[in-house]
Enzyme design. Structure first.
Site, mmCIF file in Angstrom:
data_model
loop_
_atom_site.group_PDB
_atom_site.id
_atom_site.type_symbol
_atom_site.label_atom_id
_atom_site.label_comp_id
_atom_site.label_asym_id
_atom_site.label_seq_id
_atom_site.Cartn_x
_atom_site.Cartn_y
_atom_site.Cartn_z
ATOM 1 N N HIS A 1 0.812 -1.224 0.000
ATOM 2 C CA HIS A 1 0.000 0.000 0.000
ATOM 3 C C HIS A 1 0.840 1.267 0.000
ATOM 4 O O HIS A 1 0.306 2.364 0.150
ATOM 5 C CB HIS A 1 -0.958 -0.001 1.198
ATOM 6 N N GLU B 1 31.405 -17.114 27.993
ATOM 7 C CA GLU B 1 30.410 -17.687 27.091
ATOM 8 C C GLU B 1 29.216 -18.234 27.869
ATOM 9 O O GLU B 1 28.068 -18.136 27.416
ATOM 10 C CB GLU B 1 31.061 -18.780 26.234
#
Length: 482
Positions: free
Chosen positions: A150, A411
């Site tokens: 649109h 980690e």
């Protein structure tokens, strides 16, 4: 907990994501939480000028056309779009979740740029299409295509909003109709925040239904249940409840399965569950080893190679930073299995990112490695931690000492922050054993609401074995129960 139909939808979407066959169709409701108005509020001031009650109107496309007819132009309509949609806003949590997923196709009737902005925030390149000319152009390195059927807030005077534009859309925007038709046939869509009284979409869905009859692809749409609290009387509530039931049955004609939720925050829960489930098909191995304990290097590398093979056999994608003494064997096993199965694209099953070594400044190197770890872990759902030792050398005496790997510790914390399932293999010793003990000492924090069966399987990862290959079945049992 999720209802039965919600679970089925989640399962299907995760599968389609894994096969790169998933797409999003976003309507105004997805952008509303960011502060953008819906169509009714966009046109409310204009309806007052027409002396019409917007709350009594259902055909808003015609209302926009009435205003253009009465004022011999759409200048005021364009101003409303600039005022309401041209304002920069931040993506919603749902936009952010979607942008993290590997979705390569977005369709939307919205004029705003929230999808593009969310993708950009994730470091992804959005190839935005809102004119016919855009369709023939390809943005280099694009991560996703965003079809704005649109129009876009950057060209408000060309936005599709009036009845004239809707009626001529199949003629003037035929390439968009063709592109959407193709995607609806080849991809599974999830419709979010969408109203199905859009004439363009109705036209496209009807064409597909006629061509494919009973062989249409299954799509999904999420609706909020009609809620009594939203209405001032029982009559209005009953009326809208009945209407929603009719809409649901009508959408079934187009093979769009409607899944109901009680509140809009349930949508976020569903998207988070999809993300979690999808990421859990990607396993990260954290580990390093200068010494290999009583197992020895040969037996350890044989186990790691076999682990890589088994994970590929089970349909997992694996990610590794090629930790010293660990990563090479793990990756080698995975690559061997990928080639044995004649998979054509290694990248679909394996991600390798070697840590950059040649950064002279220690502070800069640490910052780069932290960012590297976050990038590695961001698309994974399960993190395995194995061994975790390294050698350091005293700069004065030259003496070498084996210490626990602090990189594995980082980690672990990053993975926890990102919501990964953490699986330290305590039996491998070193930092992995330390991390295992950390989880066991506060198990409900790391695995809330877990079953006794899961905890029992998890604790077996700390049982000593004379050969590391005996850990394979134990790791498999834990992953299977996640």
């Amino acid at each position: 907990m999720f209802e039965h139909e919600q679970k089925i939808m989640i399962d299907r979407i995760v599968k389609e994501l894994e096969e790169n066959n998933f797409a999003i169709f976003a309507g105004a409701g997805l952008s509303a939480p960011a502060g953008y108005v819906n169509w009714k509020e966009l046109l409310r001031p204009l309806s007052i000028e027409l002396n019409l009650d917007i709350d009594k109107e259902t055909d808003l496309v015609s209302l926009a056309q009435y205003y253009v007819n009465e004022n011999h132009g759409r200048n005021r309509l364009t101003e409303r779009l600039i005022d309401e949609v041209g304002v920069a806003r931040e993506p919603t949590p749902n936009h952010k979740i979607l942008a993290k997923l590997p979705i390569s196709t977005y369709w939307t009737t919205n004029y705003d740029d929230l999808i593009e902005k969310a993708l950009d925030n994730e470091g992804k390149i959005a190839d935005k299409k809102f004119t016919k000319n855009h369709l023939s152009q390809t943005k280099k390195g694009r991560s996703a295509v965003v079809y704005k059927m649109h129009g876009d807030a950057s060209l408000p005077d060309q936005a599709i909003i009036t009845k004239d534009q809707y009626e001529s859309y199949p003629l003037h925007f035929a390439p968009f109709v063709t592109a959407l038709s193709g995607d609806l046939v080849s991809k599974t869509f999830l419709f979010l925040g969408f109203s199905f009284n859009d004439p363009n979409l109705d036209y496209i869905l009807s064409r597909i239904r006629i061509h494919f009859e009973q062989n249409q692809r299954q799509h999904y749409c999420i609706f909020r249940k009609v809620n009594r609290a939203d209405y001032s009387n029982d009559e209005d509530f009953s009326y809208n409840l009945l209407k929603q039931q009719f809409v649901i049955k009508d959408l079934a004609r187009f093979s769009i399965k409607v899944v109901l939720i009680d509140a809009w925050n349930d949508l976020t829960r569903i998207l988070e569950e999809i993300t979690k489930r999808f990421r859990c098909k990607n396993v990260f191995l954290s580990g390093s080893a200068h010494e290999f304990g009583s197992w020895g290097q040969t037996a350890t590398e044989l186990f790691l190679s076999k682990l890589g093979e088994v994970l590929i056999q089970e349909g997992f994608k694996i990610t590794s930073g090629l930790g010293l003494g660990i990563g090479n064997a793990f990756i080698s096993g995975a690559i061997k299995e990928i080639y044995n199965r004649k998979y054509t694209k290694i990248d679909d099953y394996l991600t390798m990112k070697v840590f950059p070594q040649f950064v002279a400044d220690p502070t800069e190197r640490k910052n780069i490695w932290t960012a590297w770890r976050k990038d590695l872990l961001s698309q994974t759902g399960i993190a395995l931690f194995f061994m975790g030792n390294k050698i350091i050398k005293d700069p004065e005496s030259g003496k070498q000492t084996i210490v626990l790997a602090d990189g594995m510790d980082e980690e672990f914390h990053i993975a926890h922050e990102l919501g990964l399932k953490l699986i330290p293999i305590g039996a491998s010793g070193y930092k992995a054993k330390e991390l295992f003990n950390q989880i066991i000492s506060d198990f409900d924090h790391y695995y809330p609401n877990s079953s006794p069966k899961f905890r029992e399987a998890f604790e077996k990862l700390n049982e000593e074995v004379d050969e590391p290959v005996k850990l394979l079945s134990k790791i498999h049992d834990v992953i299977k129960l996640i």
